[in-house]
Design a protein around this motif. Structure first.
Motif, PDB file in Angstrom:
ATOM      1  N   GLY A 139     -12.775  -2.662   8.271  1.00  0.00           N
ATOM      2  CA  GLY A 139     -13.623  -1.517   7.959  1.00  0.00           C
ATOM      3  C   GLY A 139     -15.047  -1.732   8.381  1.00  0.00           C
ATOM      4  N   SER A 140     -15.985  -1.163   7.618  1.00  0.00           N
ATOM      5  CA  SER A 140     -17.403  -1.255   7.940  1.00  0.00           C
ATOM      6  C   SER A 140     -18.182  -1.503   6.659  1.00  0.00           C
ATOM      7  CB  SER A 140     -17.873   0.041   8.613  1.00  0.00           C
ATOM      8  OG  SER A 140     -17.868   1.110   7.695  1.00  0.00           O
ATOM      9  N   LYS A 141     -19.502  -1.304   6.725  1.00  0.00           N
ATOM     10  CA  LYS A 141     -20.350  -1.548   5.560  1.00  0.00           C
ATOM     11  C   LYS A 141     -20.054  -0.589   4.417  1.00  0.00           C
ATOM     12  CE  LYS A 141     -24.031  -1.207   8.141  1.00  0.00           C
ATOM     13  NZ  LYS A 141     -25.445  -1.150   8.576  1.00  0.00           N
ATOM     14  N   ASN A 142     -19.497   0.590   4.721  1.00  0.00           N
ATOM     15  CA  ASN A 142     -19.363   1.624   3.697  1.00  0.00           C
ATOM     16  C   ASN A 142     -17.931   1.958   3.321  1.00  0.00           C
ATOM     17  OD1 ASN A 142     -22.212   2.016   3.652  1.00  0.00           O
ATOM     18  ND2 ASN A 142     -22.045   3.236   5.518  1.00  0.00           N
ATOM     19  N   HIS A 143     -16.954   1.451   4.043  1.00  0.00           N
ATOM     20  CA  HIS A 143     -15.578   1.765   3.677  1.00  0.00           C
ATOM     21  C   HIS A 143     -14.658   0.617   4.062  1.00  0.00           C
ATOM     22  CE1 HIS A 143     -15.154   2.742   7.951  1.00  0.00           C
ATOM     23  NE2 HIS A 143     -13.842   2.778   7.770  1.00  0.00           N
ATOM     24  N   THR A 144     -13.467   0.632   3.459  1.00  0.00           N
ATOM     25  CA  THR A 144     -12.477  -0.415   3.678  1.00  0.00           C
ATOM     26  C   THR A 144     -11.195   0.204   4.203  1.00  0.00           C
ATOM     27  OG1 THR A 144     -13.347  -1.931   1.997  1.00  0.00           O
ATOM     28  CG2 THR A 144     -11.010  -2.123   2.521  1.00  0.00           C
ATOM     29  N   ILE A 145     -10.548  -0.486   5.139  1.00  0.00           N
ATOM     30  CA  ILE A 145      -9.248  -0.072   5.648  1.00  0.00           C
ATOM     31  C   ILE A 145      -8.223  -1.117   5.232  1.00  0.00           C
ATOM     32  CG2 ILE A 145      -7.888   0.548   7.678  1.00  0.00           C
ATOM     33  CD1 ILE A 145     -10.523   1.142   9.112  1.00  0.00           C
ATOM     34  N   LEU A 146      -7.171  -0.669   4.558  1.00  0.00           N
ATOM     35  CA  LEU A 146      -6.089  -1.552   4.137  1.00  0.00           C
ATOM     36  C   LEU A 146      -4.991  -1.515   5.191  1.00  0.00           C
ATOM     37  CD1 LEU A 146      -5.811  -0.362   0.403  1.00  0.00           C
ATOM     38  CD2 LEU A 146      -7.286  -2.155   1.338  1.00  0.00           C
ATOM     39  N   ASN A 147      -4.586  -2.675   5.682  1.00  0.00           N
ATOM     40  CA  ASN A 147      -3.583  -2.761   6.745  1.00  0.00           C
ATOM     41  C   ASN A 147      -2.380  -3.556   6.256  1.00  0.00           C
ATOM     42  OD1 ASN A 147      -5.377  -1.729   9.124  1.00  0.00           O
ATOM     43  ND2 ASN A 147      -6.585  -3.346   8.170  1.00  0.00           N
ATOM     44  N   CYS A 148      -1.204  -2.940   6.327  1.00  0.00           N
ATOM     45  CA  CYS A 148       0.001  -3.575   5.800  1.00  0.00           C
ATOM     46  C   CYS A 148       1.175  -3.281   6.725  1.00  0.00           C
ATOM     47  CB  CYS A 148       0.293  -3.054   4.396  1.00  0.00           C
ATOM     48  SG  CYS A 148       1.637  -3.899   3.548  1.00  0.00           S
ATOM     49  N   ILE A 149       1.953  -4.296   7.056  1.00  0.00           N
ATOM     50  CA  ILE A 149       3.135  -4.123   7.893  1.00  0.00           C
ATOM     51  C   ILE A 149       4.344  -3.879   6.997  1.00  0.00           C
ATOM     52  CG2 ILE A 149       4.673  -5.266   9.532  1.00  0.00           C
ATOM     53  CD1 ILE A 149       2.261  -6.660  10.677  1.00  0.00           C
ATOM     54  N   LEU A 150       5.045  -2.756   7.238  1.00  0.00           N
ATOM     55  CA  LEU A 150       6.156  -2.334   6.394  1.00  0.00           C
ATOM     56  C   LEU A 150       7.358  -1.960   7.247  1.00  0.00           C
ATOM     57  CD1 LEU A 150       4.078   0.049   4.092  1.00  0.00           C
ATOM     58  CD2 LEU A 150       4.826  -2.254   3.501  1.00  0.00           C
ATOM     59  N   ASP A 151       8.551  -2.061   6.653  1.00  0.00           N
ATOM     60  CA  ASP A 151       9.758  -1.624   7.355  1.00  0.00           C
ATOM     61  C   ASP A 151      10.394  -0.405   6.688  1.00  0.00           C
ATOM     62  OD1 ASP A 151      10.879  -2.614   5.049  1.00  0.00           O
ATOM     63  OD2 ASP A 151      12.071  -4.177   6.022  1.00  0.00           O
ATOM     64  N   GLY A 152       9.686   0.194   5.706  1.00  0.00           N
ATOM     65  CA  GLY A 152      10.180   1.394   5.051  1.00  0.00           C
ATOM     66  C   GLY A 152      11.081   1.133   3.862  1.00  0.00           C
ATOM     67  N   SER A 153      11.427  -0.122   3.618  1.00  0.00           N
ATOM     68  CA  SER A 153      12.333  -0.429   2.506  1.00  0.00           C
ATOM     69  C   SER A 153      11.628  -0.404   1.160  1.00  0.00           C
ATOM     70  CB  SER A 153      12.986  -1.801   2.723  1.00  0.00           C
ATOM     71  OG  SER A 153      12.006  -2.824   2.772  1.00  0.00           O
ATOM     72  N   LEU A 154      10.310  -0.466   1.177  1.00  0.00           N
ATOM     73  CA  LEU A 154       9.531  -0.494  -0.057  1.00  0.00           C
ATOM     74  C   LEU A 154       8.968   0.906  -0.299  1.00  0.00           C
ATOM     75  CD1 LEU A 154       8.755  -2.810  -2.032  1.00  0.00           C
ATOM     76  CD2 LEU A 154       6.584  -2.946  -0.807  1.00  0.00           C
ATOM     77  N   GLN A 155       9.629   1.677  -1.155  1.00  0.00           N
ATOM     78  CA  GLN A 155       9.214   3.067  -1.341  1.00  0.00           C
ATOM     79  C   GLN A 155       7.930   3.208  -2.167  1.00  0.00           C
ATOM     80  OE1 GLN A 155      12.899   2.690  -1.303  1.00  0.00           O
ATOM     81  NE2 GLN A 155      12.500   3.362   0.788  1.00  0.00           N
ATOM     82  N   GLU A 156       7.779   2.372  -3.185  1.00  0.00           N
ATOM     83  CA  GLU A 156       6.604   2.467  -4.054  1.00  0.00           C
ATOM     84  C   GLU A 156       6.030   1.079  -4.299  1.00  0.00           C
ATOM     85  OE1 GLU A 156       7.454   4.504  -7.655  1.00  0.00           O
ATOM     86  OE2 GLU A 156       7.807   6.448  -6.691  1.00  0.00           O
TER      87      GLU A 156
END
Length: 368
Positions: A139-156
């Motif tokens: 992200g930057s000074k004012n916001h955050t980006i969450l990055n996660c690798i998924l295969d769709g098996s985790l619904q919640e």
């Protein structure tokens, strides 16, 4: 999964949004594709990404938050329709609900854009109380980006920030290993600048003769390499990690020749426990560790800073992802204001090498 980013060249052309509706032949895979209201990406679209070995970037919005999926044709074994709808709610943690009823059959990168800045620099996805996936923060000074690798098996699942690293711990004596180490060679590091030598520099504002700003109270003072005394009879342990996850959200700035160098999760070296000799510097251990692990590393020497400067790791160099990009190091949650060959390690130190695309603002420099 680390090959998932090997074909990111298509992503470099992304400058606008393209609606995913109508005849698929009109969809440009070089552009981001807006997820339709029903969230369904047709089988024909997935098949085209697969057949062209291309990259599909799909954008959506939930509760005012932007999210995007990045799908790689090289990872698709069987083309089928998928549901990319995501429900996101925020609070003390980020709750994520996928509308996909079954696994995708391949891995994809989900990036969630928050409208706030997290102080932490990593997070973990949990299903109940069980940790199920690592989450990198960019992200930057004012916001955050969450990055996660998924295969769709985790619904919640929920995403919670990891605790900030603890600072100093007391050293304990251990037994020296039998092998010899390679003596440190000259290198050079002071964040991202590569200054020229000068004989007429004026030192002001409490800086030392190597232009180091005053050290914050409670932080370790630099030790000059020429004063370094390494005792191979006393050994300790610390942890090292190397990552470049900020590049994942700045692919449009990345030198296209370096796409294959970027791991899908941004992790070049996961957190690894290493042994070091009393008196060794961060640079000494980085140099030895990279050699042992077969990781490319290049450095040079900056006399004016009396320190090593890390030009490139894993063939990713300064300025490869923008004019403010390069390598920085952090120890126990603090970015030292002096070079890595002047930082003398202590037992239990947590050392992180991180690639920045924004002069450190995207990796938490200035907040520790």
């Amino acid at each position: 999964m680390k090959r998932i980013l090997s074909l990111l060249l298509a992503f470099m052309m992304m400058v606008s949004l393209c609606a995913c509706r109508g005849n698929f032949g009109s969809v440009n895979l070089n552009d981001a594709i807006e997820i339709p209201e029903d969230g369904i990406i047709k089988e024909s679209i997935v098949r085209k990404i697969q057949s062209e070995n291309a990259i599909g970037v799909f954008t959506g919005e939930s509760n005012g938050l932007k999210y995007e999926w990045t799908i790689f044709g090289s990872d698709i074994a069987e083309a089928k329709a998928i549901h990319l709808g995501v429900s996101i709610t925020t609070g003390s943690e980020v709750k994520v609900s996928l509308q996909q009823a079954e696994p995708f059959g391949f891995s994809a990168l989900l990036s969630i854009h928050l409208e706030e800045k997290w102080q932490e620099d990593s997070a973990t996805a949990y299903w109940g109380d069980k940790a199920v996936a690592s989450v990198s923060l960019t992200g930057s000074k004012n916001h955050t980006i969450l990055n996660c690798i998924l295969d769709g098996s985790l619904q919640e699942f929920v995403i919670r920030p990891d605790a900030l690293p603890q600072e100093d711990s007391l050293p304990t004596e251990t037994t020296a290993p039998a092998e010899e180490t390679t003596p440190p060679t000259e290198g050079n590091d002071e964040y991202l600048s590569r200054p020229e030598d000068s004989d007429d520099t004026v030192y002001t504002d409490g800086k030392d003769k190597y232009l180091t700003d005053p050290i914050p109270e409670g932080k370790p003072k630099p030790v000059e390499p020429e004063d370094q005394e390494v005792d191979k009879g006393r050994t300790y342990t610390c942890t090292f990690s190397i990552e470049c996850s900020t590049i994942l959200n700045n692919l449009d700035m990345l030198n296209p020749e370096k796409l294959e160098m970027v791991p899908s999760d941004g992790v070049i070296l996961a957190k690894t426990t290493v042994t070091f000799y009393e008196g060794e510097s961060v640079f000494d251990v980085l140099q030895r560790l990279c050699k042992e692990m077969g990781i490319h590393m290049e450095s040079s020497w900056t006399p004016i800073y009396n320190s090593a400067y890390i030009e490139g790791i894993h063939n990713l160099y300064e300025f490869d992802c923008g004019e403010l990009s390069g390598w920085m190091y952090r120890v126990n949650g603090w970015y030292p204001n002096y070079g890595c060959s002047r930082y003398q390690l202590k037992d239990g130190d947590v050392v992180e090498w991180r690639y920045t695309c924004d002069l450190g603002h995207d990796v938490g420099r200035g907040m520790s």
